[in-house]
Design a protein around this motif. Structure first.
Motif, mmCIF file in Angstrom:
data_model
loop_
_atom_site.group_PDB
_atom_site.id
_atom_site.type_symbol
_atom_site.label_atom_id
_atom_site.label_comp_id
_atom_site.label_asym_id
_atom_site.label_seq_id
_atom_site.Cartn_x
_atom_site.Cartn_y
_atom_site.Cartn_z
ATOM 1 N N GLY A 172 103.529 -115.382 13.359
ATOM 2 C CA GLY A 172 103.559 -114.637 12.105
ATOM 3 C C GLY A 172 104.921 -114.057 11.801
ATOM 4 O O GLY A 172 105.853 -114.113 12.598
ATOM 5 N N GLU A 173 105.012 -113.504 10.631
ATOM 6 C CA GLU A 173 106.274 -112.949 10.155
ATOM 7 C C GLU A 173 106.595 -111.621 10.842
ATOM 8 O O GLU A 173 105.686 -110.837 11.141
ATOM 9 C CB GLU A 173 106.216 -112.727 8.636
ATOM 10 N N PRO A 174 107.886 -111.358 11.091
ATOM 11 C CA PRO A 174 108.267 -110.069 11.682
ATOM 12 C C PRO A 174 108.166 -108.955 10.649
ATOM 13 O O PRO A 174 108.199 -109.226 9.450
ATOM 14 C CB PRO A 174 109.720 -110.316 12.108
ATOM 15 N N PRO A 175 108.064 -107.713 11.096
ATOM 16 C CA PRO A 175 107.929 -107.314 12.506
ATOM 17 C C PRO A 175 106.495 -107.476 12.986
ATOM 18 O O PRO A 175 105.549 -107.408 12.200
ATOM 19 C CB PRO A 175 108.337 -105.841 12.483
ATOM 20 N N GLY A 176 106.308 -107.655 14.295
ATOM 21 C CA GLY A 176 104.981 -107.723 14.866
ATOM 22 C C GLY A 176 104.419 -106.336 15.085
ATOM 23 O O GLY A 176 105.057 -105.324 14.783
ATOM 24 N N PRO A 177 103.208 -106.256 15.628
ATOM 25 C CA PRO A 177 102.624 -104.946 15.961
ATOM 26 C C PRO A 177 103.556 -104.177 16.893
ATOM 27 O O PRO A 177 104.240 -104.778 17.728
ATOM 28 C CB PRO A 177 101.313 -105.319 16.664
ATOM 29 N N PRO A 178 103.613 -102.855 16.787
ATOM 30 C CA PRO A 178 104.541 -102.067 17.611
ATOM 31 C C PRO A 178 104.419 -102.337 19.104
ATOM 32 O O PRO A 178 105.431 -102.445 19.802
ATOM 33 C CB PRO A 178 104.158 -100.622 17.272
ATOM 34 N N ALA A 179 103.192 -102.468 19.614
ATOM 35 C CA ALA A 179 103.020 -102.690 21.051
ATOM 36 C C ALA A 179 103.611 -104.024 21.477
ATOM 37 O O ALA A 179 104.190 -104.147 22.561
ATOM 38 C CB ALA A 179 101.539 -102.627 21.417
ATOM 39 N N VAL A 180 103.471 -105.032 20.621
ATOM 40 C CA VAL A 180 104.036 -106.348 20.934
ATOM 41 C C VAL A 180 105.554 -106.286 20.942
ATOM 42 O O VAL A 180 106.213 -106.825 21.849
ATOM 43 C CB VAL A 180 103.535 -107.402 19.925
ATOM 44 N N GLU A 181 106.132 -105.624 19.959
ATOM 45 C CA GLU A 181 107.594 -105.503 19.901
ATOM 46 C C GLU A 181 108.128 -104.738 21.111
ATOM 47 O O GLU A 181 109.187 -105.069 21.643
ATOM 48 C CB GLU A 181 108.005 -104.803 18.598
ATOM 49 N N ARG A 182 107.393 -103.729 21.548
ATOM 50 C CA ARG A 182 107.825 -102.967 22.727
ATOM 51 C C ARG A 182 107.803 -103.845 23.977
ATOM 52 O O ARG A 182 108.702 -103.773 24.815
ATOM 53 C CB ARG A 182 106.919 -101.758 22.928
ATOM 54 N N LEU A 183 106.763 -104.673 24.094
ATOM 55 C CA LEU A 183 106.705 -105.570 25.248
ATOM 56 C C LEU A 183 107.843 -106.577 25.207
ATOM 57 O O LEU A 183 108.473 -106.861 26.236
ATOM 58 C CB LEU A 183 105.363 -106.291 25.302
ATOM 59 N N LEU A 184 108.133 -107.136 24.033
ATOM 60 C CA LEU A 184 109.229 -108.091 23.910
ATOM 61 C C LEU A 184 110.561 -107.455 24.311
ATOM 62 O O LEU A 184 111.375 -108.084 24.994
ATOM 63 C CB LEU A 184 109.306 -108.631 22.479
ATOM 64 N N ASP A 185 110.753 -106.215 23.884
ATOM 65 C CA ASP A 185 111.986 -105.514 24.277
ATOM 66 C C ASP A 185 112.048 -105.316 25.791
ATOM 67 O O ASP A 185 113.105 -105.488 26.405
ATOM 68 C CB ASP A 185 112.056 -104.155 23.567
ATOM 69 N N ALA A 186 110.916 -104.976 26.380
ATOM 70 C CA ALA A 186 110.879 -104.775 27.838
ATOM 71 C C ALA A 186 111.125 -106.091 28.568
ATOM 72 O O ALA A 186 111.867 -106.139 29.561
ATOM 73 C CB ALA A 186 109.532 -104.194 28.255
ATOM 74 N N LEU A 187 110.556 -107.180 28.080
ATOM 75 C CA LEU A 187 110.800 -108.498 28.692
ATOM 76 C C LEU A 187 112.262 -108.880 28.604
ATOM 77 O O LEU A 187 112.847 -109.395 29.556
ATOM 78 C CB LEU A 187 109.929 -109.561 28.009
ATOM 79 N N GLY A 188 112.862 -108.608 27.436
ATOM 80 C CA GLY A 188 114.279 -108.906 27.280
ATOM 81 C C GLY A 188 115.159 -108.091 28.212
ATOM 82 O O GLY A 188 116.141 -108.601 28.766
ATOM 83 N N SER A 189 114.781 -106.832 28.428
ATOM 84 C CA SER A 189 115.574 -105.948 29.282
ATOM 85 C C SER A 189 115.543 -106.380 30.739
ATOM 86 O O SER A 189 116.579 -106.368 31.432
ATOM 87 C CB SER A 189 115.076 -104.506 29.154
ATOM 88 N N VAL A 190 114.367 -106.774 31.232
ATOM 89 C CA VAL A 190 114.245 -107.103 32.649
ATOM 90 C C VAL A 190 114.674 -108.533 32.952
ATOM 91 O O VAL A 190 114.864 -108.892 34.120
ATOM 92 C CB VAL A 190 112.794 -106.891 33.160
ATOM 93 N N SER A 191 114.859 -109.345 31.917
ATOM 94 C CA SER A 191 115.220 -110.751 32.126
ATOM 95 C C SER A 191 116.725 -110.960 32.202
ATOM 96 O O SER A 191 117.187 -112.007 32.660
ATOM 97 C CB SER A 191 114.629 -111.630 31.021
ATOM 98 N N THR A 192 117.502 -109.988 31.723
ATOM 99 C CA THR A 192 118.949 -110.160 31.685
ATOM 100 C C THR A 192 119.561 -109.838 33.054
ATOM 101 O O THR A 192 118.995 -109.098 33.846
ATOM 102 C CB THR A 192 119.562 -109.252 30.628
#
Length: 320
Positions: A300-320
């Protein structure tokens, strides 16, 4: 306008394979299911089911509509959940489907960070390979699908990557397609990781020839993984000038490493698989030009639900 209840009935028939089983799953009477199917056929102007022995089977049109119905119903269920979370009637929820090595590494780290910062978010996990995760995403059964796509550089004779003229992917192509090219799917790159040649730690290293290090293992037996990994393995070996003799197939990276450590075969494993669990009896070396991308997909179109966006940010942080 198609009736949502009738779409739900069609999806249940497709999922369970019979009117009786669909009626039981929906807690409907069997005649009610038959009535909804007849009305849906009248609405669409086409046959959706046909008799097959004592049961029914979907026509081509029925299978097409049932697939779309799963997506529609999934989106509606997700919307209901998001709205309830927004007005405070339910906890925020994020459903994730992913492959094993991601669930064993980046997901727990991201989940711990998410829980520390947003303790009210509920995280649900399902283990599946990329194609299954993508199907679950499209059907609305998960909010995030963790998938991977292999990338290979097209090396020139001097070992340098050669541009292939494709914008954004110069010198590379994917051995398994781009899951983010699916209609309506958004992708966030989490990792761009090397792929390793995995052999027994105590085995002598074969004499190296010019070109790919895989050529030295042309006479060895090989260990293949899932369909995407197998495709990548065959592509790399064929680039090196031979067709691999695949003696073992396993999706379990621990089994693949144990077989390699015992000298029973040679494998190609990405970095994340070795981070998830590394056998002490293997030797690894990065394979030049072979890389794998790990992606987080949403729908779907951005932005996603807040909880989903928070998880994506957390995944990005721990993957770098």
């Amino acid at each position: 306008m198609l009736d949502v209840t009738r779409l739900r009935v069609l999806a249940a028939v497709a999922r369970h394979g019979s009117v009786t089983a669909a009626a039981k799953s929906l807690n409907y009477a069997q005649p009610s299911v038959s009535h909804h199917l007849a009305r849906l056929e009248a609405e669409t102007g086409t046959r959706l089911v046909e008799r097959s022995g004592r049961g029914v089977k979907l026509t081509d049109a029925g299978r097409l509509l049932a697939g779309r119905a799963e997506e529609i119903l999934g989106r509606l269920d997700a919307a209901e959940q998001e709205l309830a979370a927004h007005v405070g009637q339910r906890e925020e929820r994020v459903r994730v489907a992913g492959f094993p090595s991601a669930l064993a590494t980046v997901v727990p780290a991201a989940a711990a960070r998410l829980r520390a910062e947003y303790p009210g978010v509920e995280l649900l996990l399902a283990e599946t390979e990329p194609q299954g995760a993508l199907r679950m995403l499209r059907a609305g059964r998960v909010d995030v699908a963790l998938v991977f796509s292999y990338q290979q550089s097209k090396a020139t004779g001097d070992g340098q990557p050669a541009a292939d003229g494709q914008a954004g992917t110069a010198g590379q192509h994917s051995a398994a397609g781009h899951p983010e090219d699916e209609e309506g799917v958004r992708a966030r790159l989490l990792l761009d990781e090397p792929v390793h040649l995995v052999t027994a730690a105590g085995a002598p290293v074969p004499p190296r020839t010019a070109g790919s290090p895989l050529a030295s293992y042309a006479e060895h037996r090989w260990i293949a993984g899932c369909e995407r990994c197998r495709t990548h393995l065959i592509w790399q070996c064929e680039r090196a000038g031979f067709t691999p003799q695949i003696a073992f197939t396993t999706d379990d990276v621990l089994v693949a490493q144990a077989l390699a450590a015992s000298g029973l075969g040679v494998a190609l494993l990405p970095d994340l698989a070795l981070r998830a669990a590394r056998h002490p009896g293997v030797r690894t070396e990065p394979l030049p030009g072979a890389r794998r991308q790990v992606l987080a997909l949403t729908y779907g179109e951005p932005p996603g639900p807040p909880a989903v966006e928070r998880l994506l940010d957390a995944l990005g942080s721990v993957s770098t």
